[in-house]
Enzyme design. Structure first.
Site, mmCIF file in Angstrom:
data_model
loop_
_atom_site.group_PDB
_atom_site.id
_atom_site.type_symbol
_atom_site.label_atom_id
_atom_site.label_comp_id
_atom_site.label_asym_id
_atom_site.label_seq_id
_atom_site.Cartn_x
_atom_site.Cartn_y
_atom_site.Cartn_z
ATOM 1 N N LEU A 1 0.833 -1.192 0.000
ATOM 2 C CA LEU A 1 0.000 0.000 0.000
ATOM 3 C C LEU A 1 0.874 1.251 0.000
ATOM 4 C CD1 LEU A 1 -3.181 0.592 2.143
ATOM 5 C CD2 LEU A 1 -1.536 2.394 1.761
ATOM 6 N N GLU B 1 3.585 4.184 -0.249
ATOM 7 C CA GLU B 1 4.444 4.692 -1.322
ATOM 8 C C GLU B 1 5.233 5.870 -0.766
ATOM 9 O OE1 GLU B 1 1.867 5.746 -4.541
ATOM 10 O OE2 GLU B 1 1.313 3.663 -4.963
ATOM 11 N N GLU C 1 -0.115 -0.128 10.098
ATOM 12 C CA GLU C 1 -1.541 -0.508 10.111
ATOM 13 C C GLU C 1 -2.410 0.549 10.782
ATOM 14 O OE1 GLU C 1 -0.565 -2.430 8.344
ATOM 15 O OE2 GLU C 1 0.582 -4.114 9.065
ATOM 16 N N ARG D 1 19.932 -7.171 39.623
ATOM 17 C CA ARG D 1 20.763 -5.966 39.716
ATOM 18 C C ARG D 1 20.664 -5.346 41.115
ATOM 19 N NH1 ARG D 1 24.869 -2.811 37.375
ATOM 20 N NH2 ARG D 1 24.370 -0.591 37.611
#
Lengths: 377, 81
Positions: A124, A126, A359, A263
């Site tokens: 789709l 471009e 999307e 940690r």
């Protein structure tokens, strides 16, 4: 409404989880740095039937229900968002062919896509068209026994290895969708590199120069390329990305909990520091909320509820923005180590940025979601 | 207004709240139809009336008015019978 996994779905999730732990998670950082996934992994995905999840049994697919498909997507994304994006785009194309394809198109492509022999890609975007899909500049014209395509697509996920492109073009000024096989004369694929996130998703630019596409490969009808075909593809893509965001955020949580327990600063594990706990709590709560939205959307899809589309928008919006927050907190919890490629949260943060763009960007969703009063269940 | 008409009107009215939609009124001319509503409309007629909308049915005239949707449903149900 019952948002509870059935025994089959729980068993499937365990299967997916074991596969990802063995085959994907240990290698994802390497693939990210190589900006590619190995074809051997694609073979493993094929063997497991993880490509073409939504292809119906009559075409040789597993016909997974939407919740199980979501669980697969979440687990894959926990290991690697690039691999998740392969499932997303391949299944978007398969979904469209199953939904709007002619009997001939379904027979020709769906069995091969279910077997993973043909990978699908979604064309789709471009250089000058993204969210404004109806403004694509690729054109198609009627030339007797074929459609002739000219134009250029960009950011095509797995365009480097896909064999079938779902292409949106203007046919006499009407957005129209075509199924274009990669080996047609006039198709050129150029790899894209140097992207921020999902680096192993093998992006490409696809060029069409006088590409003659068989007449039977127009999908849908002229003028319905966006309103029916691409919308159907994006509906599935948003659902997949929403689950992928849950998986990425869960990975952030898993990494952060382990790190915070190990940690030590000021003589105690950093998990004992309240401001670190606050960040962990935020991730925990938001991942659960996003997963519930995804389950609800999946349940609505499985019951073919008309409200599913709107709920998918909400799920994708929340889950993708949540994933960004989770990844930011995960990096913060890791401190300087979170900025190193030696720790996966550095990749998770880069990958999270992509989820808010593909999307349907966060901003498009913010514009669209309020326009609809979603149906009450 | 028959039952099919009523169900379609009830569904569409969720999107045209301040408008009393008439059976032959062009819903596209009202300016509220976009791809999201279109997908929901297709999903609604498929689930509510037990039909399958295929690529051959992709024609705006099939969805332009309540009555045109009624005719589509009748045609698909007749074909399936």
């Amino acid at each position: 409404m019952k948002l509870e996994l059935n025994p089959q779905q729980r068993a499937a999730r365990e299967e997916f989880r074991a596969f990802v732990a063995a085959e994907i998670a240990p290698h994802a950082g390497c693939w990210d740095r190589a900006a590619a996934i190995p074809m051997e992994l694609v073979d493993r995905l094929r063997e497991r039937g993880y490509l073409g999840s939504n292809v119906a049994a009559e075409y040789g697919g597993p016909g997974r229900d939407n919740v199980t498909y979501g669980l697969l997507t979440e687990e894959i994304a926990k290991g690697c968002s690039s691999v998740r994006s392969l499932l997303t785009v391949h299944d978007m194309v398969a979904h469209v062919i199953g939904r709007w394809g002619s009997p001939g198109q379904r027979e020709r492509y769906l069995p091969a896509m279910a077997r993973g022999e043909i990978l699908g890609a979604f064309c789709l975007s471009e250089p000058n068209a993204g969210s404004d899909a109806k403004s694509v500049e690729t054109v198609a014209r009627d030339d007797g026994d074929a459609w002739v395509l000219d134009g250029r697509k960009k950011w095509t996920t797995f365009g480097q290895i896909a064999g079938l492109f779902l292409v949106l073009a203007q046919l006499e000024g009407k957005p129209t969708a075509f199924l274009v096989e990669r080996d047609l004369p006039g198709v050129t694929v150029r790899p894209l590199s140097g992207v921020t996130g999902t680096r192993a998703s093998m992006l490409a630019e696809i060029f069409f120069a006088g590409c003659r596409v068989p007449k039977e490969n127009l999908i849908g009808k002229p003028g319905f390329g966006v309103s029916a075909v691409m919308s159907t593809a994006l509906d599935h893509g948003r659902y997949s990305v929403a689950w992928g965001a849950v998986g990425l955020a869960q990975a952030c949580l898993d990494a952060s909990r382990a790190y915070a327990a190990e940690r030590r600063q000021f003589g105690v594990p950093i998990a004992d520091h309240q401001l670190v706990r606050r960040m962990l709590t935020n991730i925990i709560a938001e991942v659960r909320a996003a997963r519930l939205l995804c389950l609800r959307a999946g349940w609505l899809r499985d019951t073919r509820d008309p409200g599913a589309t709107g709920e998918i928008w909400v799920a994708k919006y929340f889950a993708s923005t949540m994933a960004t927050r989770a990844a930011l907190d995960a990096v913060q919890i890791h401190g300087a180590n979170g900025c190193s490629e030696d720790f996966p949260v550095e990749r998770y943060l880069r990958d999270s940025r992509v989820l808010e763009i593909i999307e349907g960007s966060t901003q498009i969703q913010q514009i669209t979601i309020p326009l609809f009063e979603l149906q009450e269940l | 207004m028959d039952q099919t008409q009523s169900k379609i009107k009830e569904f569409l009215s969720r999107f045209f709240k301040s408008h009393d939609l008439q059976p032959d009124e062009d819903i596209f001319s009202l300016g509220f139809v976009n791809s999201l509503l279109a997908m929901q409309l297709v999903a609604f007629v498929e689930k509510e009336f037990g039909i399958s909308v295929g690529d051959e049915d992709l024609d705006l005239d099939n969805f332009r008015t309540i009555n045109s949707i009624v005719r589509l449903v009748a045609r698909k149900q007749g074909a399936a019978a």
